[in-house]
Write an enzyme that holds these catalytic residues in place. Structure first.
Site, PDB file in Angstrom:
ATOM      1  N   HIS A 159       0.856  -1.192   0.000  1.00 26.60           N
ATOM      2  CA  HIS A 159       0.000   0.000   0.000  1.00 26.60           C
ATOM      3  C   HIS A 159       0.895   1.246   0.000  1.00 26.60           C
ATOM      4  O   HIS A 159       2.101   1.179   0.244  1.00 26.60           O
ATOM      5  CB  HIS A 159      -0.922  -0.019   1.219  1.00 26.60           C
ATOM      6  CG  HIS A 159      -2.014  -1.046   1.103  1.00 26.60           C
ATOM      7  ND1 HIS A 159      -2.997  -1.211   2.043  1.00 26.60           N
ATOM      8  CD2 HIS A 159      -2.280  -1.965   0.128  1.00 26.60           C
ATOM      9  CE1 HIS A 159      -3.824  -2.173   1.656  1.00 26.60           C
ATOM     10  NE2 HIS A 159      -3.401  -2.654   0.506  1.00 26.60           N
ATOM     11  N   GLU A 179       1.274   3.726   2.004  1.00 26.48           N
ATOM     12  CA  GLU A 179       1.980   4.074   3.249  1.00 26.48           C
ATOM     13  C   GLU A 179       3.278   3.283   3.346  1.00 26.48           C
ATOM     14  O   GLU A 179       4.339   3.813   3.701  1.00 26.48           O
ATOM     15  CB  GLU A 179       1.119   3.746   4.485  1.00 26.48           C
ATOM     16  CG  GLU A 179      -0.211   4.475   4.546  1.00 26.48           C
ATOM     17  CD  GLU A 179      -1.353   3.715   3.865  1.00 26.48           C
ATOM     18  OE1 GLU A 179      -1.131   3.162   2.769  1.00 26.48           O
ATOM     19  OE2 GLU A 179      -2.455   3.696   4.410  1.00 26.48           O
ATOM     20  N   CYS A 213      -5.299   1.227   6.305  1.00 29.14           N
ATOM     21  CA  CYS A 213      -6.094   0.015   6.587  1.00 29.14           C
ATOM     22  C   CYS A 213      -5.674  -0.582   7.924  1.00 29.14           C
ATOM     23  O   CYS A 213      -4.532  -0.455   8.358  1.00 29.14           O
ATOM     24  CB  CYS A 213      -5.949  -0.997   5.453  1.00 29.14           C
ATOM     25  SG  CYS A 213      -4.285  -1.641   5.293  1.00 29.14           S
ATOM     26  N   CYS A 272      -1.613  -1.519   7.341  1.00 27.81           N
ATOM     27  CA  CYS A 272      -0.710  -0.357   7.269  1.00 27.81           C
ATOM     28  C   CYS A 272      -0.539   0.323   8.624  1.00 27.81           C
ATOM     29  O   CYS A 272       0.502   0.927   8.879  1.00 27.81           O
ATOM     30  CB  CYS A 272      -1.246   0.647   6.256  1.00 27.81           C
ATOM     31  SG  CYS A 272      -1.055   0.050   4.588  1.00 27.81           S
ATOM     32  N   TRP A 290      -4.291 -14.632 -34.112  1.00 25.87           N
ATOM     33  CA  TRP A 290      -3.598 -13.512 -33.485  1.00 25.87           C
ATOM     34  C   TRP A 290      -3.933 -12.185 -34.155  1.00 25.87           C
ATOM     35  O   TRP A 290      -3.783 -12.032 -35.357  1.00 25.87           O
ATOM     36  CB  TRP A 290      -2.071 -13.738 -33.516  1.00 25.87           C
ATOM     37  CG  TRP A 290      -1.700 -14.912 -32.675  1.00 25.87           C
ATOM     38  CD1 TRP A 290      -1.352 -16.159 -33.119  1.00 25.87           C
ATOM     39  CD2 TRP A 290      -1.691 -14.974 -31.247  1.00 25.87           C
ATOM     40  NE1 TRP A 290      -1.119 -16.990 -32.054  1.00 25.87           N
ATOM     41  CE2 TRP A 290      -1.318 -16.296 -30.893  1.00 25.87           C
ATOM     42  CE3 TRP A 290      -1.962 -14.056 -30.230  1.00 25.87           C
ATOM     43  CZ2 TRP A 290      -1.204 -16.714 -29.574  1.00 25.87           C
ATOM     44  CZ3 TRP A 290      -1.845 -14.472 -28.921  1.00 25.87           C
ATOM     45  CH2 TRP A 290      -1.479 -15.774 -28.600  1.00 25.87           C
ATOM     46  N   ARG A 298      -2.050 -11.266 -16.551  1.00 33.47           N
ATOM     47  CA  ARG A 298      -2.436 -12.581 -16.025  1.00 33.47           C
ATOM     48  C   ARG A 298      -1.772 -12.853 -14.679  1.00 33.47           C
ATOM     49  O   ARG A 298      -2.348 -13.488 -13.806  1.00 33.47           O
ATOM     50  CB  ARG A 298      -2.017 -13.670 -17.009  1.00 33.47           C
ATOM     51  CG  ARG A 298      -2.906 -13.799 -18.222  1.00 33.47           C
ATOM     52  CD  ARG A 298      -2.396 -14.937 -19.076  1.00 33.47           C
ATOM     53  NE  ARG A 298      -3.174 -15.112 -20.282  1.00 33.47           N
ATOM     54  CZ  ARG A 298      -2.841 -15.954 -21.259  1.00 33.47           C
ATOM     55  NH1 ARG A 298      -1.743 -16.680 -21.152  1.00 33.47           N
ATOM     56  NH2 ARG A 298      -3.608 -16.065 -22.315  1.00 33.47           N
ATOM     57  N   THR A 319     -13.535 -21.032 -26.872  1.00 29.74           N
ATOM     58  CA  THR A 319     -12.140 -20.617 -27.029  1.00 29.74           C
ATOM     59  C   THR A 319     -11.201 -21.810 -26.873  1.00 29.74           C
ATOM     60  O   THR A 319     -10.228 -21.962 -27.613  1.00 29.74           O
ATOM     61  CB  THR A 319     -11.813 -19.515 -25.990  1.00 29.74           C
ATOM     62  OG1 THR A 319     -12.606 -18.378 -26.310  1.00 29.74           O
ATOM     63  CG2 THR A 319     -10.351 -19.139 -25.994  1.00 29.74           C
ATOM     64  N   LEU A 370      -3.322 -20.504 -21.313  1.00 31.51           N
ATOM     65  CA  LEU A 370      -3.814 -19.603 -20.248  1.00 31.51           C
ATOM     66  C   LEU A 370      -2.880 -19.576 -19.040  1.00 31.51           C
ATOM     67  O   LEU A 370      -3.317 -19.590 -17.887  1.00 31.51           O
ATOM     68  CB  LEU A 370      -5.242 -19.977 -19.840  1.00 31.51           C
ATOM     69  CG  LEU A 370      -6.276 -19.884 -20.960  1.00 31.51           C
ATOM     70  CD1 LEU A 370      -7.649 -20.331 -20.451  1.00 31.51           C
ATOM     71  CD2 LEU A 370      -6.386 -18.471 -21.526  1.00 31.51           C
ATOM     72  N   ARG A 375       3.523 -16.500 -18.860  1.00 36.10           N
ATOM     73  CA  ARG A 375       4.833 -16.839 -19.420  1.00 36.10           C
ATOM     74  C   ARG A 375       5.718 -15.599 -19.426  1.00 36.10           C
ATOM     75  O   ARG A 375       5.247 -14.493 -19.688  1.00 36.10           O
ATOM     76  CB  ARG A 375       4.677 -17.383 -20.842  1.00 36.10           C
ATOM     77  CG  ARG A 375       3.926 -18.704 -20.856  1.00 36.10           C
ATOM     78  CD  ARG A 375       4.010 -19.393 -22.202  1.00 36.10           C
ATOM     79  NE  ARG A 375       3.250 -18.755 -23.251  1.00 36.10           N
ATOM     80  CZ  ARG A 375       1.921 -18.862 -23.423  1.00 36.10           C
ATOM     81  NH1 ARG A 375       1.203 -19.557 -22.562  1.00 36.10           N
ATOM     82  NH2 ARG A 375       1.323 -18.266 -24.419  1.00 36.10           N
TER      83      ARG A 375
HETATM   84  N1  NAP Z   1      -9.652 -11.752 -29.752  1.00 37.57           N
HETATM   85  C1  NAP Z   1      -9.726 -12.238 -28.537  1.00 37.57           C
HETATM   86  O1  NAP Z   1      -9.373 -11.553 -27.582  1.00 37.57           O
HETATM   87  C2  NAP Z   1     -10.247 -13.630 -28.337  1.00 37.57           C
HETATM   88  C3  NAP Z   1     -10.169 -14.215 -27.064  1.00 37.57           C
HETATM   89  C4  NAP Z   1     -10.667 -15.485 -26.913  1.00 37.57           C
HETATM   90  C5  NAP Z   1     -11.247 -16.140 -28.000  1.00 37.57           C
HETATM   91  N2  NAP Z   1     -11.303 -15.533 -29.190  1.00 37.57           N
HETATM   92  C6  NAP Z   1     -11.939 -16.204 -30.356  1.00 37.57           C
HETATM   93  O2  NAP Z   1     -13.300 -16.412 -30.041  1.00 37.57           O
HETATM   94  C7  NAP Z   1     -13.747 -17.589 -30.719  1.00 37.57           C
HETATM   95  C8  NAP Z   1     -14.489 -18.459 -29.735  1.00 37.57           C
HETATM   96  O3  NAP Z   1     -15.526 -17.703 -29.193  1.00 37.57           O
HETATM   97  P1  NAP Z   1     -16.956 -18.304 -28.897  1.00 37.57           P
HETATM   98  O4  NAP Z   1     -17.863 -17.146 -28.767  1.00 37.57           O
HETATM   99  O5  NAP Z   1     -17.272 -19.365 -29.892  1.00 37.57           O
HETATM  100  O6  NAP Z   1     -16.720 -19.065 -27.540  1.00 37.57           O
HETATM  101  P2  NAP Z   1     -16.482 -18.604 -26.012  1.00 37.57           P
HETATM  102  O7  NAP Z   1     -17.183 -17.335 -25.719  1.00 37.57           O
HETATM  103  O8  NAP Z   1     -15.043 -18.714 -25.711  1.00 37.57           O
HETATM  104  O9  NAP Z   1     -17.212 -19.783 -25.259  1.00 37.57           O
HETATM  105  C9  NAP Z   1     -18.604 -19.870 -25.368  1.00 37.57           C
HETATM  106  C10 NAP Z   1     -19.087 -21.188 -24.818  1.00 37.57           C
HETATM  107  O10 NAP Z   1     -18.972 -21.198 -23.403  1.00 37.57           O
HETATM  108  C11 NAP Z   1     -19.970 -22.030 -22.862  1.00 37.57           C
HETATM  109  N3  NAP Z   1     -20.726 -21.355 -21.817  1.00 37.57           N
HETATM  110  C12 NAP Z   1     -21.095 -21.932 -20.655  1.00 37.57           C
HETATM  111  N4  NAP Z   1     -21.845 -21.107 -19.956  1.00 37.57           N
HETATM  112  C13 NAP Z   1     -21.976 -19.973 -20.656  1.00 37.57           C
HETATM  113  C14 NAP Z   1     -22.671 -18.775 -20.434  1.00 37.57           C
HETATM  114  N5  NAP Z   1     -23.382 -18.563 -19.327  1.00 37.57           N
HETATM  115  N6  NAP Z   1     -22.608 -17.822 -21.367  1.00 37.57           N
HETATM  116  C15 NAP Z   1     -21.888 -18.010 -22.503  1.00 37.57           C
HETATM  117  N7  NAP Z   1     -21.221 -19.154 -22.785  1.00 37.57           N
HETATM  118  C16 NAP Z   1     -21.265 -20.127 -21.851  1.00 37.57           C
HETATM  119  C17 NAP Z   1     -20.925 -22.357 -24.013  1.00 37.57           C
HETATM  120  O11 NAP Z   1     -20.656 -23.673 -24.461  1.00 37.57           O
HETATM  121  P3  NAP Z   1     -21.447 -24.908 -23.785  1.00 37.57           P
HETATM  122  O12 NAP Z   1     -22.896 -24.612 -23.969  1.00 37.57           O
HETATM  123  O13 NAP Z   1     -20.968 -26.089 -24.501  1.00 37.57           O
HETATM  124  O14 NAP Z   1     -21.049 -24.848 -22.367  1.00 37.57           O
HETATM  125  C18 NAP Z   1     -20.556 -21.375 -25.092  1.00 37.57           C
HETATM  126  O15 NAP Z   1     -20.762 -21.838 -26.383  1.00 37.57           O
HETATM  127  C19 NAP Z   1     -12.539 -18.251 -31.318  1.00 37.57           C
HETATM  128  O16 NAP Z   1     -12.515 -17.970 -32.682  1.00 37.57           O
HETATM  129  C20 NAP Z   1     -11.384 -17.577 -30.634  1.00 37.57           C
HETATM  130  O17 NAP Z   1     -10.240 -17.512 -31.441  1.00 37.57           O
HETATM  131  C21 NAP Z   1     -10.821 -14.295 -29.395  1.00 37.57           C
END
Ligand code: NAP
Length: 397
Positions: A60, A62, A89, A98, A191, A205, A217, A225, A228
């Site tokens: 913090h 302080e 705190c 603190c 990417w 992270r 995803t 995840l 690194r």
């Molecule tokens: N640019 C970026 O920062 C970034 C980051 C991450 C991913 N991406 C891209 O995003 C794409 C994937 O995205 P996406 O939209 O298909 O998948 P997502 O948002 O990563 O995952 C969605 C899945 O999560 C599960 N889920 C469980 N509970 C949920 C809830 N309450 N609300 C929403 N989903 C829930 C569902 O599958 P179930 O029903 O089977 O549980 C849903 O289909 C990929 O192309 C990836 O490369 C981009």
């Protein structure tokens, strides 16, 4: 302000408090949900050191000011006053209280810019200092928290305290048109942002308790995840921030929302960590009806499977889930996911802070978040650059 001793001009004290509050604001996205706080150690009217709360889980203001004072040429016996923009705190959280550090320092007077807004702690820090014979003065004018840390006031409102959930930072990379996936022929279809931004994300992270993603995803990107070091010094978790579980020494937990356990037991999430890589435990959250054979296979691969209530038969209830995350000790989480889960979490009001990287890429696949962003009510917005990418940071109202 009554009672400031003759050795310290009240106008100087006020102006210093104001300056400390403004400087502390520079760290707002690093410390949230904690408040921005600045502190100074004085010897008479001479400022010996200025300290800040610089990073969530770190010292913090302080303690930072006392550390810097100890490195100065002014002997400790001459330190007499501490100015601090927020009541010190009195409880041990991510770091020790603190008030204890102040008591040990020999400082005889503490001037405070604002009382702790949390009614559970308000005034307690000052009482402890007074009981220790330290003179305490409150000057609420110079550093109003609503100016320097409005997110902290919101975080302490009754509703959030009554139903606690983690502070949630949504981070995503988008194309110029707001899509989260680039066209297939760019960045391996994955990417969008450059290496400087990727390195920044690893640092972020390392400053959360958990990373939350959706199974979409995991299936599409097969991410690790993990935290690194990216080959550059200072980009991995700072060991000085590892006090009392922040972040967990093995790296933030990796939480996958996967209602029907579609994650493969051979996913890269389960691979051994490499040198210098911090890989937290993998927790997969599924609906109660998920296949027990898949469950056993994932457990054998190293995951913990947690079952959680559905909003309906098909979708996990985010409200229950966010309460559960808090109950597991995850106080600050990073949402790194695709547009489906992101939209649901944003619409449910569970996102508190944004970090958005916009890469120099046109077009893309999937839903654009650009219309949502145009409508969003953002607070304390900051635009900056990271390598070739534009970065937007903000709090959500
Ligand atoms: N640019 C970026 O920062 C970034 C980051 C991450 C991913 N991406 C891209 O995003 C794409 C994937 O995205 P996406 O939209 O298909 O998948 P997502 O948002 O990563 O995952 C969605 C899945 O999560 C599960 N889920 C469980 N509970 C949920 C809830 N309450 N609300 C929403 N989903 C829930 C569902 O599958 P179930 O029903 O089977 O549980 C849903 O289909 C990929 O192309 C990836 O490369 C981009």
């Amino acid at each position: 302000m009554n009672g400031i001793s003759q050795t310290l001009d009240p106008a100087i004290a006020r102006s210093l408090l104001r300056e400390l509050g403004e400087s502390a604001r520079a760290f707002r996205f690093e410390v949230a949900p904690n408040p921005c706080v600045g502190a100074a150690v004085l010897a008479g009217s001479k400022v010996v050191s200025r300290g800040f709360h610089r990073v969530w889980g770190g010292p913090h203001a302080e303690v930072d000011a006392l550390r810097l004072a100890a490195e100065s040429s002014v002997p400790q016996s001459e330190w007499d006053t501490m100015l601090v923009t927020l009541e010190p705190c009195s409880t041990t959280g991510k770091t020790p209280a603190c008030v204890d550090a102040i008591k040990r320092s020999g400082i005889r007077r503490v001037i405070v810019g604002a009382l702790d807004p949390d009614p559970r702690h308000r005034g307690r820090g000052l009482e402890i200092l007074e009981e220790a014979g330290i003179e305490v003065l409150v000057d609420p004018v110079p550093s109003p928290l609503q100016d320097v840390a409005p997110h902290f006031l919101h975080w302490n409102d009754n509703e959030r305290v009554r139903r606690p959930r983690p502070w949630t930072i949504a981070k995503w990379a988008q194309t110029l048109t707001g899509q989260l996936s680039p066209p297939e022929d760019i960045g391996g279809g994955r990417w969008i942002s450059g290496p400087t931004s990727v390195a920044e994300v690893h640092k972020l992270r390392g400053r959360v308790d958990a990373i939350v993603t959706g199974v979409g995803t995991v299936l599409h990107d097969d991410p690790r995840l993990t935290v690194r070091p990216m080959g550059a010094p200072g980009l991995a978790v700072d060991p000085s921030n590892l006090s009392k579980g922040s972040p967990p020494p093995q790296g933030p937990a990796r939480i996958v929302l996967d209602s029907w356990l579609r994650t493969s037991p051979t996913a890269r999430l389960f691979e051994e960590s490499q040198d210098g890589e911090l890989a937290g435990p993998v927790v997969i959250v599924a609906l109660p009806g998920a296949d027990p054979i898949r469950r056993r296979a994932l457990e054998a691969a190293g995951a913990t499977v947690h079952t959680s209530r559905g909003m309906d038969r098909f979708t996990l209830d985010l409200r229950d889930l966010w309460s559960w995350l808090w109950s597991q000790g995850y106080q600050r989480v990073l949402l790194e996911t695709g547009p489906t889960l992101l939209r649901n979490a944003l619409d449910a009001g569970f996102v508190d802070q944004l970090r958005i990287y916009t890469g120099n890429v046109r077009g893309g696949e999937g839903e654009s978040l650009a219309p949502w962003l145009t409508e969003a009510k953002l607070l304390e917005r900051l635009h900056r650059e990271s390598g070739q990418d534009a970065v937007l940071e903000a709090f959500l109202r």
